[in-house]
Design a protein around this motif. Structure first.
Motif, short mmCIF file in Angstrom:
data_model
loop_
_atom_site.label_atom_id
_atom_site.label_comp_id
_atom_site.label_asym_id
_atom_site.label_seq_id
_atom_site.Cartn_x
_atom_site.Cartn_y
_atom_site.Cartn_z
N PHE A 83 0.84 -1.20 0.00
CA PHE A 83 0.00 0.00 0.00
C PHE A 83 0.88 1.26 0.00
O PHE A 83 0.61 2.22 -0.72
CB PHE A 83 -0.93 -0.01 1.21
CG PHE A 83 -1.83 1.18 1.30
CD1 PHE A 83 -2.78 1.43 0.33
CD2 PHE A 83 -1.73 2.08 2.37
CE1 PHE A 83 -3.61 2.54 0.41
CE2 PHE A 83 -2.55 3.18 2.45
CZ PHE A 83 -3.50 3.41 1.47
N GLY A 84 1.94 1.24 0.81
CA GLY A 84 2.88 2.36 0.82
C GLY A 84 3.56 2.53 -0.52
O GLY A 84 3.76 3.65 -1.00
N LEU A 85 3.92 1.40 -1.15
CA LEU A 85 4.55 1.45 -2.46
C LEU A 85 3.58 1.98 -3.50
O LEU A 85 3.95 2.77 -4.39
CB LEU A 85 5.05 0.05 -2.85
CG LEU A 85 5.97 -0.06 -4.06
CD1 LEU A 85 7.25 0.74 -3.83
CD2 LEU A 85 6.29 -1.52 -4.35
N PHE A 86 2.33 1.57 -3.39
CA PHE A 86 1.28 2.04 -4.29
C PHE A 86 1.14 3.57 -4.20
O PHE A 86 1.10 4.28 -5.22
CB PHE A 86 -0.04 1.35 -3.92
CG PHE A 86 -1.26 1.91 -4.61
CD1 PHE A 86 -1.53 1.59 -5.93
CD2 PHE A 86 -2.15 2.73 -3.93
CE1 PHE A 86 -2.66 2.09 -6.55
CE2 PHE A 86 -3.27 3.23 -4.54
CZ PHE A 86 -3.53 2.92 -5.87
N LEU A 87 1.10 4.08 -2.98
CA LEU A 87 1.01 5.53 -2.79
C LEU A 87 2.27 6.24 -3.28
O LEU A 87 2.20 7.34 -3.84
CB LEU A 87 0.77 5.86 -1.32
CG LEU A 87 -0.60 5.51 -0.75
CD1 LEU A 87 -0.67 5.89 0.73
CD2 LEU A 87 -1.72 6.20 -1.53
N ALA A 88 3.42 5.60 -3.07
CA ALA A 88 4.67 6.21 -3.51
C ALA A 88 4.70 6.35 -5.02
O ALA A 88 5.14 7.38 -5.56
CB ALA A 88 5.85 5.37 -3.03
N VAL A 89 4.24 5.31 -5.73
CA VAL A 89 4.25 5.35 -7.19
C VAL A 89 3.35 6.48 -7.69
O VAL A 89 3.71 7.22 -8.61
CB VAL A 89 3.78 3.99 -7.77
CG1 VAL A 89 3.54 4.10 -9.27
CG2 VAL A 89 4.83 2.93 -7.49
N ILE A 90 2.17 6.61 -7.06
CA ILE A 90 1.23 7.64 -7.49
C ILE A 90 1.73 9.04 -7.14
O ILE A 90 1.74 9.94 -7.97
CB ILE A 90 -0.15 7.39 -6.86
CG1 ILE A 90 -0.80 6.16 -7.49
CG2 ILE A 90 -1.06 8.59 -7.05
CD1 ILE A 90 -1.07 6.29 -8.96
N THR A 91 2.15 9.22 -5.90
CA THR A 91 2.51 10.57 -5.45
C THR A 91 3.89 10.99 -5.91
O THR A 91 4.21 12.18 -5.88
CB THR A 91 2.44 10.66 -3.91
OG1 THR A 91 3.35 9.71 -3.33
CG2 THR A 91 1.04 10.37 -3.42
N PHE A 92 4.73 10.03 -6.34
CA PHE A 92 6.07 10.40 -6.80
C PHE A 92 5.99 11.42 -7.93
O PHE A 92 6.71 12.41 -7.93
CB PHE A 92 6.83 9.15 -7.26
CG PHE A 92 8.21 9.45 -7.78
CD1 PHE A 92 9.29 9.52 -6.90
CD2 PHE A 92 8.45 9.66 -9.13
CE1 PHE A 92 10.57 9.80 -7.38
CE2 PHE A 92 9.72 9.95 -9.61
CZ PHE A 92 10.79 10.01 -8.72
N THR A 93 5.12 11.15 -8.89
CA THR A 93 5.00 12.07 -10.01
C THR A 93 4.52 13.44 -9.57
O THR A 93 5.03 14.47 -9.99
CB THR A 93 4.04 11.49 -11.06
OG1 THR A 93 4.52 10.22 -11.48
CG2 THR A 93 3.95 12.40 -12.27
N ALA A 94 3.50 13.44 -8.69
CA ALA A 94 2.94 14.72 -8.23
C ALA A 94 3.99 15.53 -7.49
O ALA A 94 4.14 16.74 -7.74
CB ALA A 94 1.74 14.46 -7.32
N VAL A 95 4.73 14.89 -6.59
CA VAL A 95 5.75 15.60 -5.83
C VAL A 95 6.89 16.05 -6.74
O VAL A 95 7.40 17.17 -6.63
CB VAL A 95 6.28 14.71 -4.68
CG1 VAL A 95 7.45 15.39 -3.97
CG2 VAL A 95 5.17 14.42 -3.68
N THR A 96 7.29 15.17 -7.65
CA THR A 96 8.38 15.52 -8.57
C THR A 96 7.97 16.69 -9.46
O THR A 96 8.77 17.60 -9.71
CB THR A 96 8.76 14.31 -9.44
OG1 THR A 96 9.13 13.21 -8.61
CG2 THR A 96 9.95 14.65 -10.34
N LEU A 97 6.73 16.66 -9.95
CA LEU A 97 6.25 17.77 -10.79
C LEU A 97 6.17 19.06 -9.99
O LEU A 97 6.44 20.14 -10.53
CB LEU A 97 4.88 17.43 -11.37
CG LEU A 97 4.85 16.33 -12.44
CD1 LEU A 97 3.42 15.99 -12.82
CD2 LEU A 97 5.64 16.75 -13.68
N LEU A 98 5.80 18.96 -8.73
CA LEU A 98 5.73 20.15 -7.89
C LEU A 98 7.12 20.71 -7.63
O LEU A 98 7.35 21.92 -7.75
CB LEU A 98 5.04 19.82 -6.56
CG LEU A 98 4.75 20.99 -5.62
CD1 LEU A 98 3.83 22.00 -6.30
CD2 LEU A 98 4.14 20.50 -4.32
N VAL A 99 8.05 19.82 -7.28
CA VAL A 99 9.44 20.24 -7.05
C VAL A 99 10.05 20.81 -8.33
O VAL A 99 10.77 21.81 -8.31
CB VAL A 99 10.29 19.06 -6.53
CG1 VAL A 99 11.77 19.42 -6.49
CG2 VAL A 99 9.82 18.64 -5.13
#
Length: 262
Positions: A83-99
Motif C-alpha cells: 500500500f505504501g509502495l502504491f502511494l509512492a508510485v502515485i505521489t512520486f509524479t505529483a511531488v516531482t512535478l511540484l518540485v
C-alpha cells in the motif's frame, strides 16, 4: 484496444524525443533525483516499521498459535508495504512535478516548440502555477487514497485479492499518473482539473496505454528518475493531440457532387 498501443506509442515517442535532445534530458533529471532521495528514505523507514504496525493493528492475534500468527501478521505486513509502495508510485509524479515545476514547464514548452504550431503559455506567475499544481495534486491524492483504501480492503479476499485487485490497482495508478503528467501541458492550455479528468476518461484506453507501462516501470528502483523527462515529453505530445480537434471534412457542393458522379 488500438488506443492501448497508441498510448504506449506516446510514451516511446517521449523517450525518443529527450534521447535526441540530451540537454533537456539532463535538465529534466534534477527534480526526480531530489524526490527519489526523499522517497527512498521514506520507504526504508516503512520497511523497518511495517511489521511493528502489523503487530499494533492486530492485538487480537497476540494469543494465536504458531504458525497462524506469523502468517497472518506477515501477510498484513506485506499488504502495508505494498500500500505504501502504491502511494509512492502515485505521489512520486505529483511531488516531482511540484518540485520541478519550472523545469518541466520549460521542457513541455520546448516540446511544443519543436513540434511546431502554437506554444501555449499560462501567463501566470510562478507562485500561482505552483499553487494550482499543489491544489490539483491534492485532489488527485484524495481520489487515489480512496481507491487505495478500497483496494487494500479487497486485498483480503482470497484469490481475487491476489489476482484481480493488483491489476485494478495498476490501472488506477496508470490513469492518475497519466493525469498528473498531462497536467503540465494541459494546464498551460487552460484546461481545468475536472475537464482534464473528463478528457482522459473519454480516452480511457489511450490513457491506460500511456500510464500503466510507466507505473510498472516506476516500480524498478531509480528507473523513474530517468524516465520522467521522457514521460513529460510524451505526455505533452499526447496532450497536443487530445486537445486538437480532428479536421472537419470538406463540404461537397452539389455541383461538385454531380461532377464526381459523372
Amino acid at each position: 484496444m488500438r488506443d492501448l498501443g497508441v498510448g504506449f506509442g506516446y510514451l516511446v515517442k517521449g523517450q525518443r524525443w529527450v534521447g535526441g535532445h540530451g540537454k533537456w534530458f539532463g535538465f529534466g533529471l534534477l527534480p526526480g533525483l531530489v524526490t527519489l532521495v526523499l522517497y527512498a528514505a521514506a520507504l526504508v523507514g516503512l520497511g523497518y516499521g511495517a511489521d511493528d504496525f502489523a503487530a499494533w493493528a492486530t492485538p487480537f492475534a497476540g494469543d494465536w498459535s504458531s504458525p497462524w500468527q506469523g502468517l497472518f501478521r506477515g501477510f498484513l505486513t506485506v499488504l502495508v508495504f505494498c500500500f505504501g509502495l502504491f502511494l509512492a508510485v502515485i505521489t512520486f509524479t505529483a511531488v516531482t512535478l511540484l518540485v520541478g515545476q519550472p523545469f518541466y514547464e520549460s521542457l513541455s514548452e520546448q516540446v511544443d516548440r519543436a513540434e511546431g504550431g502554437d506554444v501555449p503559455e499560462s501567463g501566470l506567475p510562478l507562485w500561482r502555477e505552483l499553487w494550482i499544481s499543489a491544489r490539483d495534486s491534492l485532489r488527485v491524492l484524495a481520489r487515489v487514497v480512496l481507491f487505495g483504501v478500497l483496494l487494500f480492503a479487497l486485498g483480503f479476499i482470497p484469490v481475487v485479492g491476489q489476482t484481480v485487485v493488483p491489476v485494478i490497482g495498476f490501472c488506477v495508478s496508470g490513469f492518475f499518473l497519466a493525469h498528473e503528467l498531462t497536467a503540465v501541458a494541459l494546464q498551460r492550455r487552460g484546461v481545468e482539473f475536472k475537464d482534464r479528468l473528463r478528457l482522459l476518461r473519454g480516452r480511457r484506453l489511450l490513457t491506460l496505454g500511456f500510464g500503466v507501462p510507466l507505473t510498472l516501470a516506476f516500480l524498478v528502483p531509480f528507473l523513474a528518475v530517468f524516465l520522467m523527462p521522457g514521460a513529460v515529453a510524451g505526455a505533452t505530445l499526447m496532450a497536443r493531440d487530445l486537445v486538437t480537434p480532428d479536421p472537419a471534412p470538406e463540404p461537397v457542393s452539389p455541383a461538385r457532387h454531380t461532377l464526381d458522379k459523372d
